[in-house]
Design an enzyme around this catalytic site. Structure first.
Site, PDB file in Angstrom:
ATOM      1  N   GLU C  84      -0.317 -67.352  15.794  1.00 19.13           N
ATOM      2  CA  GLU C  84       0.554 -67.852  14.741  1.00 19.13           C
ATOM      3  C   GLU C  84       2.022 -67.859  15.139  1.00 19.13           C
ATOM      4  O   GLU C  84       2.764 -68.769  14.757  1.00 19.13           O
ATOM      5  CB  GLU C  84       0.340 -67.047  13.456  1.00 19.13           C
ATOM      6  CG  GLU C  84      -1.048 -67.221  12.842  1.00 19.13           C
ATOM      7  CD  GLU C  84      -2.149 -66.418  13.537  1.00 19.13           C
ATOM      8  OE1 GLU C  84      -1.815 -65.574  14.394  1.00 19.13           O
ATOM      9  OE2 GLU C  84      -3.335 -66.634  13.232  1.00 19.13           O
ATOM     10  N   ASP C 108      -2.839 -66.581   4.021  1.00 17.01           N
ATOM     11  CA  ASP C 108      -1.583 -65.876   3.792  1.00 17.01           C
ATOM     12  C   ASP C 108      -1.307 -64.737   4.779  1.00 17.01           C
ATOM     13  O   ASP C 108      -0.263 -64.690   5.427  1.00 17.01           O
ATOM     14  CB  ASP C 108      -1.558 -65.339   2.342  1.00 17.01           C
ATOM     15  CG  ASP C 108      -2.967 -65.137   1.803  1.00 17.01           C
ATOM     16  OD1 ASP C 108      -3.713 -64.345   2.416  1.00 17.01           O
ATOM     17  OD2 ASP C 108      -3.328 -65.791   0.808  1.00 17.01           O
ATOM     18  N   PHE C 110      -2.495 -64.182   7.573  1.00 19.78           N
ATOM     19  CA  PHE C 110      -2.468 -64.563   8.984  1.00 19.78           C
ATOM     20  C   PHE C 110      -1.175 -65.284   9.343  1.00 19.78           C
ATOM     21  O   PHE C 110      -1.002 -65.759  10.464  1.00 19.78           O
ATOM     22  CB  PHE C 110      -3.705 -65.376   9.344  1.00 19.78           C
ATOM     23  CG  PHE C 110      -4.976 -64.661   8.985  1.00 19.78           C
ATOM     24  CD1 PHE C 110      -5.050 -63.276   9.104  1.00 19.78           C
ATOM     25  CD2 PHE C 110      -6.081 -65.332   8.507  1.00 19.78           C
ATOM     26  CE1 PHE C 110      -6.204 -62.589   8.748  1.00 19.78           C
ATOM     27  CE2 PHE C 110      -7.238 -64.655   8.155  1.00 19.78           C
ATOM     28  CZ  PHE C 110      -7.302 -63.275   8.265  1.00 19.78           C
ATOM     29  N   TYR C 112       1.527 -63.436   8.993  1.00 15.34           N
ATOM     30  CA  TYR C 112       2.403 -62.306   9.361  1.00 15.34           C
ATOM     31  C   TYR C 112       2.736 -62.229  10.860  1.00 15.34           C
ATOM     32  O   TYR C 112       3.846 -61.830  11.213  1.00 15.34           O
ATOM     33  CB  TYR C 112       1.808 -60.971   8.891  1.00 15.34           C
ATOM     34  CG  TYR C 112       1.567 -60.893   7.396  1.00 15.34           C
ATOM     35  CD1 TYR C 112       2.387 -61.567   6.488  1.00 15.34           C
ATOM     36  CD2 TYR C 112       0.522 -60.145   6.872  1.00 15.34           C
ATOM     37  CE1 TYR C 112       2.150 -61.495   5.119  1.00 15.34           C
ATOM     38  CE2 TYR C 112       0.286 -60.060   5.505  1.00 15.34           C
ATOM     39  CZ  TYR C 112       1.103 -60.741   4.627  1.00 15.34           C
ATOM     40  OH  TYR C 112       0.872 -60.665   3.284  1.00 15.34           O
ATOM     41  N   PRO C 113       1.802 -62.587  11.742  1.00 12.73           N
ATOM     42  CA  PRO C 113       2.202 -62.549  13.163  1.00 12.73           C
ATOM     43  C   PRO C 113       3.390 -63.471  13.459  1.00 12.73           C
ATOM     44  O   PRO C 113       4.093 -63.283  14.443  1.00 12.73           O
ATOM     45  CB  PRO C 113       0.949 -63.043  13.903  1.00 12.73           C
ATOM     46  CG  PRO C 113      -0.198 -62.795  12.979  1.00 12.73           C
ATOM     47  CD  PRO C 113       0.372 -62.940  11.590  1.00 12.73           C
ATOM     48  N   HIS C 153      -7.274 -62.204   3.028  1.00 13.38           N
ATOM     49  CA  HIS C 153      -7.426 -63.625   2.703  1.00 13.38           C
ATOM     50  C   HIS C 153      -6.866 -63.965   1.320  1.00 13.38           C
ATOM     51  O   HIS C 153      -7.080 -65.064   0.843  1.00 13.38           O
ATOM     52  CB  HIS C 153      -8.901 -64.037   2.765  1.00 13.38           C
ATOM     53  CG  HIS C 153      -9.469 -64.007   4.143  1.00 13.38           C
ATOM     54  ND1 HIS C 153      -9.803 -62.841   4.785  1.00 13.38           N
ATOM     55  CD2 HIS C 153      -9.761 -65.003   5.016  1.00 13.38           C
ATOM     56  CE1 HIS C 153     -10.288 -63.127   5.987  1.00 13.38           C
ATOM     57  NE2 HIS C 153     -10.277 -64.424   6.160  1.00 13.38           N
TER      58      HIS C 153
END
Ligand SMILES: Cc1ncc(C[n+]2csc(CCOP(=O)(O)OP(=O)(O)O)c2C)c(N)n1
Ligand SMILES: Cc1ncc(C[n+]2csc(CCOP(=O)(O)OP(=O)(O)O)c2C)c(N)n1
Ligand SMILES: [Mg+2]
Ligand SMILES: [Mg+2]
Lengths: 395, 358, 358, 395
Positions: C84, C108, C110, C112-113, C153
């Site tokens: 990401e 959502d 995913f 954060y990276p 998720h």
């Protein structure tokens, strides 16, 4: 998606890999060197020595580059600039990174790569906007195709991939050279950038200046890989190692990587072995983590001395030329000195100007609040008080 | 309701019965107190480890870990490769396996690469496993502005953490609290984001660090997690603040006093858990409140405080609860930061706006 | 003050002068409207690219990019390696170099990276360069709960973005808004975090997508960025909501109506910029307000709304502004999520608590 | 810091790297195979074939593992479970990952590794707590030293490094085996985990199940490296490739990697070449991105069939034994079936219990709010109405 098909590499799915293919991606056992610390040509089959003219031109940039580092350090000592991460000792990398690129190409520098940025043509005073604390970046990245000097480590490598990818999609011949340090190779973004570049087969040259330190942390605590260039094979791109204090080798190796990228050969990784001769920045105390001896060992490898010896030895560098180069460096230094001795006007209203293309109603209110505060401060409460007075003494 | 109005000297010092031969309090900086807290925790508990970027021989770019490697060895305080997600993720595993890691994120904005690890694991693992896996991790973050730092070195990032359930979020403002709160954070079974206001690193107080240690080790230090403190008592309005903004709030209260206004200042210390008791009691009493914080105001910890205060003190309020925060812009360059940071003047303006005539 | 009380059909449809031979409105889902918005934007502007994880041949795990690769080629809509930060960082470079990338973060949590890229570059690059570099990037995030998704998720992550200056943060709640807002986001010169409430993907409305396209392309669609809309008019109290909570707020208003209470519902649509005008006008008129949002309440967008409303409407308020939000806990497992999510009952309870007797 | 000194590798600072050292870190040209798809032993100098007893024991786990996958799929079809990411076709990897570990070791699985988790001893019903939607994780990670099944890709690899690091600091002989997919190798956390493991020289075996897909994205869009195992050299650790459908080879290669780690040899990377025979999960539609032909090509390589043929051929697997294994698998399946046919009691009060070791005052208030709501809902407003009534019909 137009993913890369790496010549000499079959798909991994077949499970058929040959050692030959591997060796095409692994770096040479020794860093490429064309001129040794004594200034002697040390031939290498794979990389012809750049022409005398090229070397002389680049050497001139080296002299100015060193001078920029010295001048910036002086300005920090004088308090005209808050901080300076010097590339002293790494100027060959700096100069080579800039001069191997054409006008249509892009350079992605870090905070330490001021000399590369200036060598590419950016006005040094605009570069120092950041370090004197006036604004986060002072030059127009589009003017010379030089991205802002990146602080968050390795993040810029992905931007470089994006710029190259966009250019490739439009069929342009742009090559992007993206710089980072040895420490930055540990960041996740380094990994993702190299992988994206390889999978999308975009024209990016990743250029690591391995100066053996990330602030206080030596390379041995950063990696136990045979070399940083050995990381390239894990992405399916070639890795190469070069003597980072050898201007000739850098021009040859980086030049060839740029040509390869321009010719559709895809990305590659170049690791330059060099050394950070000074502290991380003036705010750092390098005596806490390395000895003077460590540093001294690198003095004889100085990139300027070496190239000068070589050029002098072949009579390519005359005394007059040297005088001229020194004068040119003096001029840059004096422009910088003068520029930094006048305070640039900074308008606090600008704080709200660029956050969005158009100010939000929230920012309009906040800008107005600040404007009112400043107007009130500017209007003396009593005739004797002016300027930056505090509220307390106003009332 | 939690009442925590301990006097500044109430941590076991100056109590009757203290040995008269005790050495006089000496001066310590905020940075030195943190360093002492780390050293004392490491000495007390062999499971406490310290790691991050440049925290070893260099002692950290702010020298908070100075001397720890020399004293405790390179297995207890060490440099990692330069990768914040790596640091955070390794800390999770270490905490899973019996250690109490303290990690340093070199600067606020350089904690962002670790965000996924923090939000998706550090904050959630205990809940995910019904408390079977506890993560006693302390994430130390030199944070906020006021030091003339360049971009990425001055972010006030507390809202990101405070909004994330599962994290304890602390921000000390005094030397004494720096010591006690870091000790308490390290002793906590929960993950703690420990925000160290950079501009306070060099602030000084008269404290005897050895005495603080004794007080903490003897269990005599009152709990600070979840406990705000009234940093200055007052009757006309309440300033609610934490971390780097507390000294500014106190200065504003002092200035207001000269004009005859008695302003109470609350130093929250603990952002999560939040001490509703202390805050509510004060605002109900004073009827007016201003929240002071450095971060951009939008969707911030300051917003939360305003929301809570008006929910709980609505009928005591003579005026809306106001905020003095950073603007909703990226943190400015060094020469412009003083236009951005909450200042005494801006706080006094807000206090003036609290509808005193109404 | 910005007044945006456009009727639901006011987007150029049903206007006098519309060609009588126009085909009757057909039904479209929220998902299909997003798909059409992407396709129309890509057709209109060759600089628009779509990329992310599984957005190519698969069409995305929610099929929002269905058919785009087939129609526009794999250079315009493509899968990336699974990273990401990589997606976001590449988008930055592409936007620097003339493209208008739309990226999909698969869920959502995913996103954060990519947090460092978003906060330190996407949000800051335009300001850093004094507007010389604009980043017209749209970050599409299928977001929030209500679909029985497992951990990671269902996060409502809007506060992280809304707190970050430089980002525009949008959350549509209707099929029509889904179309227009995504088109507007893609056309915006600023980076936009575009939050797509997952549970609304399969919601339907009578709309003619071809007509929406014509309306947008002709510049007849009223601007939605920064504009809230009164989704239901009322006089006694105002529910302020956005994205996934709007249907719940509307259902609560309908239920309240049966009890004789007239509740106004505001659909914010745009979290940043925030439409103070519409919200303030409503609350001043009704005198009571409840903010409804799915994210944990602490230091959230809901906190901000409460803070702003009480700052601006203090003297019109008959009761404190209340919040119905998610609890301050990690998003629960599928079988427990209904205890967590704002519900009609919980909203009605909050409305009941607005001191009607006082 | 006790950083690694990789045997056979000199410090990179000297710039002296030999190709010999490189080849020690690079994977073999072909994935290691000990039993071919036809069930014939294909000898490999480096890896002795595991004993018949070992193979037979592991084969039994394989039979149960397949059955668990089948049963879980059935339960999803019946609506007893929301979603199941099956490891059908990858069971040899699953079983090997679990059985090569000792009791003192740790396993770090992903969402797809249910069979590995169960093989390690975790109660299958506790494992399915997650997939039936009751709670995020249902087993005690300390009981069998199995971490929670990780969803955010590659993040768990770093946790594995931390667990190993802690064990190493205490002088324990724990080895950690950390699993991930081919797609997960693209994440930054993969990179950081391998580098941290190598630099701190901790006993972690990184085990990639390369099943050629990350949801819909094929390996060729994920990387253009010669193989995923080639990434290891970039961290200074050995990489190895193994036939992921060959139980014997997996036991040998992973077993040797575990021994190496236990003996202080540091981390290593093992890539297993296998195939995801079913869709990503039942929610996925694999026909959108791959053909039935693609899948069929892998049917003859099935790990169960192959090992069965081998064991039968050597009379190691008798008919009675087969019947017993089938019965054992039946038992597990029926336990799972029965367990999932009763709804587990889930108390919503637990939502607030574990967020912190002790509830904050905020969570106490919120728990109380929910308790009151539920109590009110439970108390019928009029005699006719009970249970989960809405407020509207209560009043
Ligand atoms: C993401 C991130 N983490 C930490 C830092 C703080 N930091 C600035 S420079 C530096 C060391 C970088 O070392 P290296 O990449 O080798 O570059 P060099 O300074 O030697 O040129 C660190 C840790 C940062 N800028 N960004
Ligand atoms: C950080 C993150 N990004 C995206 C996802 C969504 N996602 C779940 S599984 C998956 C594919 C993973 O592929 P691979 O690593 O090859 O494992 P496999 O599913 O094949 O076992 C994706 C994209 C995720 N779980 N975590
Ligand atoms: Mg370096
Ligand atoms: Mg896979």
């Amino acid at each position: 998606m137009s993913t890369a098909t790496n010549e000499g590499h079959e798909g991994v799915l077949d499970g058929v890999r040959t050692r030959t293919a591997d060796s095409a991606l692994l770096p040479s056992a020794q860093p490429v060197q064309l001129v040794d610390p004594e200034g002697r040509h040390t031939p290498d089959d794979r990389y012809p020595l750049p022409s005398g003219e090229e070397l002389l031109g680049a050497y001139g940039r080296l002299v100015s580059g060193r001078r920029i580092n010295d001048q910036a350090n002086a300005l920090v000592r004088q308090g005209r600039m808050a901080v300076y991460p010097s590339s002293h000792g790494q100027e060959a990398c700096q100069v080579a990174a800039a001069v191997v690129l054409g006008e249509e190409d892009w350079l992605f520098p870090t905070y330490r790569d001021t000399v590369a940025v200036v060598t590419r043509g950016v006005d040094p005073l605009e570069v120092f906007t950041l370090l004197r604390g006036d604004w986060h970046s002072g030059y127009d990245p589009y003017e010379h195709r030089v991205a802002t000097q990146a602080t968050p480590l390795a993040t810029q490598l992905l931007h470089a991939v994006g710029v190259a990818h966009a250019a490739k999609l439009r069929g342009e011949s742009t090559v992007v050279l993206a710089m980072c340090g040895d420490g930055a190779t540990s960041e996740g973004d380094f990994h993702e950038a190299l992988n994206f570049a390889a999978v999308f087969h975009v024209p990016v040259v990743f250029f690591i200046q391995n100066n053996e330190f990330a602030i206080s942390v030596p390379l041995t605590s950063q990696t136990v890989a045979p070399s940083l260039a050995h990381k390239a094979i894990g992405y399916g791109m070639p890795g190469e190692r070069v003597d980072g204090n050898d201007l000739a080798a850098l021009l040859a190796v980086l030049g060839s990587a740029v040509s390869r990228a321009r010719d559709g050969g895809g990305p590659s990784l170049v690791e330059a072995h060099t050394y950070r001769m000074q502290a991380h920045t003036n705010a750092d105390d390098a005596t806490r983590y390395r000895s003077a001896d460590d540093v001294e060992r690198w003095i004889p490898k100085d990139p300027l001395v070496r190239m000068r010896t070589y050029l002098k030895g072949l009579d390519l560098l005359t005394d007059e030329a040297e005088t001229e180069l020194a004068a040119a460096a003096d001029t840059i230094a004096s422009v910088i000195r003068k520029g930094l001795n006048t305070d640039a006007r900074i308008d606090p209203a600008e704080l709200f100007e660029y956050v969005y293309a158009e100010k939000t109603s929230q920012l309009r209110e906040q800008a107005e609040q600040l404007r009112e505060e400043l107007a009130r401060d500017a209007a003396p409460a009593d005739p004797g008080v002016t300027g930056n007075t505090t509220k307390e003494n106003q009332r | 309701m939690t009442q925590t109005t301990e006097a500044p000297v109430a941590d076991g010092t100056g109590q009757p019965g203290a040995t008269p031969t005790r050495t006089a309090p000496t001066t310590s900086t905020f940075a030195k107190a943190l360093n002492a807290a780390l050293a004392d925790a490491m000495e007390t508990d062999p499971a406490v480890l310290m790691f991050g970027e440049d925290v070893g021989p260099l002692g950290g770019v702010f020298r908070i870990t100075d001397g720890l490697t020399a004293r405790f060895g390179e297995e207890r305080c060490f440099d990692t490769p330069l990768a914040e997600a790596g640091i955070m993720g390794m800390a999770v595993g270490m905490a899973m396996n019996g250690m109490r890691p303290v990690v340093e994120m070199q600067f606020d904005a350089f904690a962002y690469p670790a965000f996924e690890q923090v939000v998706s694991h550090v904050a959630k693992m205990p809940n995910r496993t019904k408390g079977r896996v506890r993560l006693p991790i302390v994430i130390r973050i030199p944070y906020a502005g006021g030091i003339g730092g360049v971009e990425h070195h001055c972010d006030s990032s507390e809202a990101y953490y405070a909004h994330t359930p599962g994290l304890t979020v602390l921000a000390p403002a005094t030397v004494r609290d720096a010591y006690f709160m870091l000790r308490e954070a390290i002793a906590s079974p929960d993950p703690v984001v420990f925000l160290e206001p950079k501009k306070l690193y060099w602030s000084k107080e008269e404290v005897d660090l050895a005495e603080l240690r004794r007080t903490f080790d003897d269990g005599e230090a009152p709990r600070r997690i979840g406990r705000a403190v009234v940093a200055r008592a007052g009757t006309d309005a309440t300033l609610i603040s934490y971390g780097p903004s507390v000294p500014t709030a106190l200065a504003a209260a002092a200035a207001a006093a000269e004009e005859g206004r008695s302003i109470e200042v609350i130093d929250l210390r603990s952002i999560v858990p939040f001490d509703d008791g202390t805050v509510t009691e004060s605002v109900r009493r004073t009827g007016r409140a201003v929240v002071v914080a450095e971060a951009p105001g939008f969707a911030s910890v300051a917003s939360e405080i305003v929301a809570r205060v008006q929910e709980r003190c609505f009928h005591s309020l003579a005026a809306p609860v106001l905020r003095v925060t950073g603007f909703d812009i990226p943190f400015p360059s060094p020469k412009l930061e003083h236009f951005y940071l909450p200042s005494v003047d801006r706080i006094l303006d807000a206090v003036d706006a609290l509808q005193w005539e109404a």
